[in-house]
Structures are given as C-alpha cells and as structure tokens.
Scaffold this motif. Sequence first.
Motif, PDB file in Angstrom:
ATOM      1  N   LEU A  22      20.100  31.571   8.673  1.00 61.59           N
ATOM      2  CA  LEU A  22      18.712  31.822   9.242  1.00 61.59           C
ATOM      3  C   LEU A  22      17.688  32.576   8.005  1.00 61.59           C
ATOM      4  O   LEU A  22      18.587  33.353   7.139  1.00 61.59           O
ATOM      5  CB  LEU A  22      18.530  32.453  10.439  1.00 61.59           C
ATOM      6  N   ALA A  25      18.550  36.446   6.628  1.00 63.79           N
ATOM      7  CA  ALA A  25      19.763  36.790   7.239  1.00 63.79           C
ATOM      8  C   ALA A  25      21.041  36.554   5.941  1.00 63.79           C
ATOM      9  O   ALA A  25      20.548  35.820   5.085  1.00 63.79           O
ATOM     10  CB  ALA A  25      20.217  36.039   8.417  1.00 63.79           C
ATOM     11  N   CYS A  73      19.150  25.021   6.410  1.00 64.29           N
ATOM     12  CA  CYS A  73      18.452  26.327   5.969  1.00 64.29           C
ATOM     13  C   CYS A  73      19.073  26.378   4.440  1.00 64.29           C
ATOM     14  O   CYS A  73      20.081  26.481   4.436  1.00 64.29           O
ATOM     15  CB  CYS A  73      18.611  27.359   6.882  1.00 64.29           C
ATOM     16  N   ASP A 123       8.872  31.148   7.174  1.00 66.89           N
ATOM     17  CA  ASP A 123      10.246  31.653   7.063  1.00 66.89           C
ATOM     18  C   ASP A 123       9.965  32.389   5.840  1.00 66.89           C
ATOM     19  O   ASP A 123      11.051  33.379   5.300  1.00 66.89           O
ATOM     20  CB  ASP A 123      11.429  30.191   6.741  1.00 66.89           C
ATOM     21  N   SER A 127       9.396  39.865   7.994  1.00 74.57           N
ATOM     22  CA  SER A 127      10.446  39.705   9.203  1.00 74.57           C
ATOM     23  C   SER A 127       9.342  39.403  10.431  1.00 74.57           C
ATOM     24  O   SER A 127       8.261  40.097  10.581  1.00 74.57           O
ATOM     25  CB  SER A 127      11.081  40.925   9.423  1.00 74.57           C
ATOM     26  N   GLU A 164      14.315  41.029  14.922  1.00 75.27           N
ATOM     27  CA  GLU A 164      15.032  39.618  14.011  1.00 75.27           C
ATOM     28  C   GLU A 164      16.412  39.866  13.732  1.00 75.27           C
ATOM     29  O   GLU A 164      17.081  39.051  13.899  1.00 75.27           O
ATOM     30  CB  GLU A 164      13.979  39.488  12.849  1.00 75.27           C
ATOM     31  N   ASN A 168      18.973  37.239  15.241  1.00 73.56           N
ATOM     32  CA  ASN A 168      19.420  36.260  14.316  1.00 73.56           C
ATOM     33  C   ASN A 168      20.909  36.609  14.056  1.00 73.56           C
ATOM     34  O   ASN A 168      21.659  35.674  13.813  1.00 73.56           O
ATOM     35  CB  ASN A 168      18.671  36.292  12.882  1.00 73.56           C
ATOM     36  N   SER A 169      21.261  37.906  13.903  1.00 74.50           N
ATOM     37  CA  SER A 169      22.843  38.247  13.769  1.00 74.50           C
ATOM     38  C   SER A 169      23.628  37.830  14.748  1.00 74.50           C
ATOM     39  O   SER A 169      24.691  37.060  14.494  1.00 74.50           O
ATOM     40  CB  SER A 169      22.847  39.842  13.301  1.00 74.50           C
ATOM     41  N   SER A 171      22.891  35.235  16.784  1.00 70.18           N
ATOM     42  CA  SER A 171      22.708  33.805  16.666  1.00 70.18           C
ATOM     43  C   SER A 171      23.721  33.312  15.843  1.00 70.18           C
ATOM     44  O   SER A 171      24.647  32.149  16.101  1.00 70.18           O
ATOM     45  CB  SER A 171      21.261  33.461  16.466  1.00 70.18           C
ATOM     46  N   LEU A 190      10.923  33.687  16.497  1.00 73.94           N
ATOM     47  CA  LEU A 190      11.936  34.412  16.844  1.00 73.94           C
ATOM     48  C   LEU A 190      11.980  34.575  18.628  1.00 73.94           C
ATOM     49  O   LEU A 190      13.106  34.346  19.016  1.00 73.94           O
ATOM     50  CB  LEU A 190      11.401  35.718  16.603  1.00 73.94           C
ATOM     51  N   ARG A 193      13.944  31.605  19.871  1.00 72.67           N
ATOM     52  CA  ARG A 193      15.346  31.833  19.494  1.00 72.67           C
ATOM     53  C   ARG A 193      15.700  32.620  20.338  1.00 72.67           C
ATOM     54  O   ARG A 193      16.867  32.427  20.697  1.00 72.67           O
ATOM     55  CB  ARG A 193      15.434  32.191  17.849  1.00 72.67           C
ATOM     56  N   ARG A 194      15.371  33.780  20.649  1.00 77.16           N
ATOM     57  CA  ARG A 194      15.914  34.874  21.902  1.00 77.16           C
ATOM     58  C   ARG A 194      16.050  34.141  22.959  1.00 77.16           C
ATOM     59  O   ARG A 194      16.875  34.214  23.906  1.00 77.16           O
ATOM     60  CB  ARG A 194      14.742  35.947  21.797  1.00 77.16           C
TER      61      ARG A 194
END
Length: 215
Positions: A22, A25, A73, A123, A127, A164, A168-169, A171, A190, A193-194
């Motif tokens: 991501l 990350a 990505c 992207d 953040s 974030e 992301n970590s 995920s 974000l 995604r959460r």
Amino acid sequence: MTKHMDLPEIIPIFPLPGALLLPRARLPLHLFEPRYLAMLDDALKTPERLIGMVQPNRMPGRNGGTGLHTIGCVGRVTQFSETEDGRYMITLTGLSRFRVVEEVEGFSPYRRAKVSWTGFERDKGPSETDDGFSRDKFMNLLSRYFTAQELQTDWESLKEADDELLINSLSMLLGFEPEDKQALLEAPSLSTRRETLVTLIEYSMRGGDGEDIMQ
C-alpha cells in the motif's frame, strides 16, 4: 523525494498471491527465482528502482486475459541485502497504486506492463486520516481477533500508530485470502479500507454464521 517522482508508463511487475503493498507502507520480500533476481538487478540500475506488486487473478478472461488483477501498487526498493547463496532480502516502500493497461512483450525473463496512474493522485500525497475511526472499538475487536487466532503483537506500538499506519499495516500483515487483500488494495480511501478490514475480521471471527461480532 519519492512523493514528487515522475512515475514511468512501463514498469516491471511481480505477481505474488497474498502479498499486499500500500502507498507509504513497507513490504519485505525474499527474492530467489532467477527471473526476479534479474528484475531486481534491472530495477537497481534505474534511478527510480521501481517494482510493481500485483495479484494474480483467478478469474479467467479478466483484464484482457493477462491473468492479473487490474489494480496493483508500485514500490521503490529502499533496502536490499544479499545472502551468501545469492538470494536477496529487499524492502519495497509503496508509492502509488496503478491500473494495468496491457502487458508488454519483450526479452526480459520477468513480466512488464504498461500502466496508468490516473485516479490514484491521493496516493502520492500526505498520509491519510480517518475521521470516522473509533479506535477504542476497533482495538477491542482486534484484541478478540488476536486471541481467537492465537496471535501475538506489540500492543503499545499499535496503540501509538497513526490511523493510516495502523490500518494499512494490519491490512498487509493479517492472513486474509488473496481476493480479500485485493479488496483492501482497491478501497478508494482509508475510511473504506478500515470498513473492509473490520468486515473481514468480523467474518473470520464468526465463521460465516451471520452473527454480528462488533458491538
């Protein structure tokens, strides 16, 4: 430095099931196949040092028959070390998602693709934050999930991580199916995604019996 990098139209791609990268990350990778060692060697000869991570697509006929998901990505090689037997341990730092336009034929042993960066401008910015994030509720769910899965973690680091980094970590690290990882990658923000991450955790905990886990 990487935020303002001009991203090329053609990039090397590494199709790896279940590996999620991501933006902003870091993803550690172990390279040992000759074609991917050649890919790394070629990437290190360029100023950008880019490798695109993309999931293989199990659905035949999708994306023009390339066998790849449309969205991946790209990451920049920010760390690498060689083992005594010629393998490499590398770290990719995520820069931006991309959309596969078409695969590029050529003489390289690894795959390359023409990609589009349109639609992923966020992207390459700062953040993201998640204004609707209820951290206490989320950490309670996560604690129950880790207990159920018999997983260990550094809870203090998780509690101190910004939105974030935390979302992301998790995920990237949690053991979801490749298609679930793809859904996390394709989440437009974000917050979404959460929401996807919470849904996947809840589904895993209830075993598909329809019971709502998160209270």
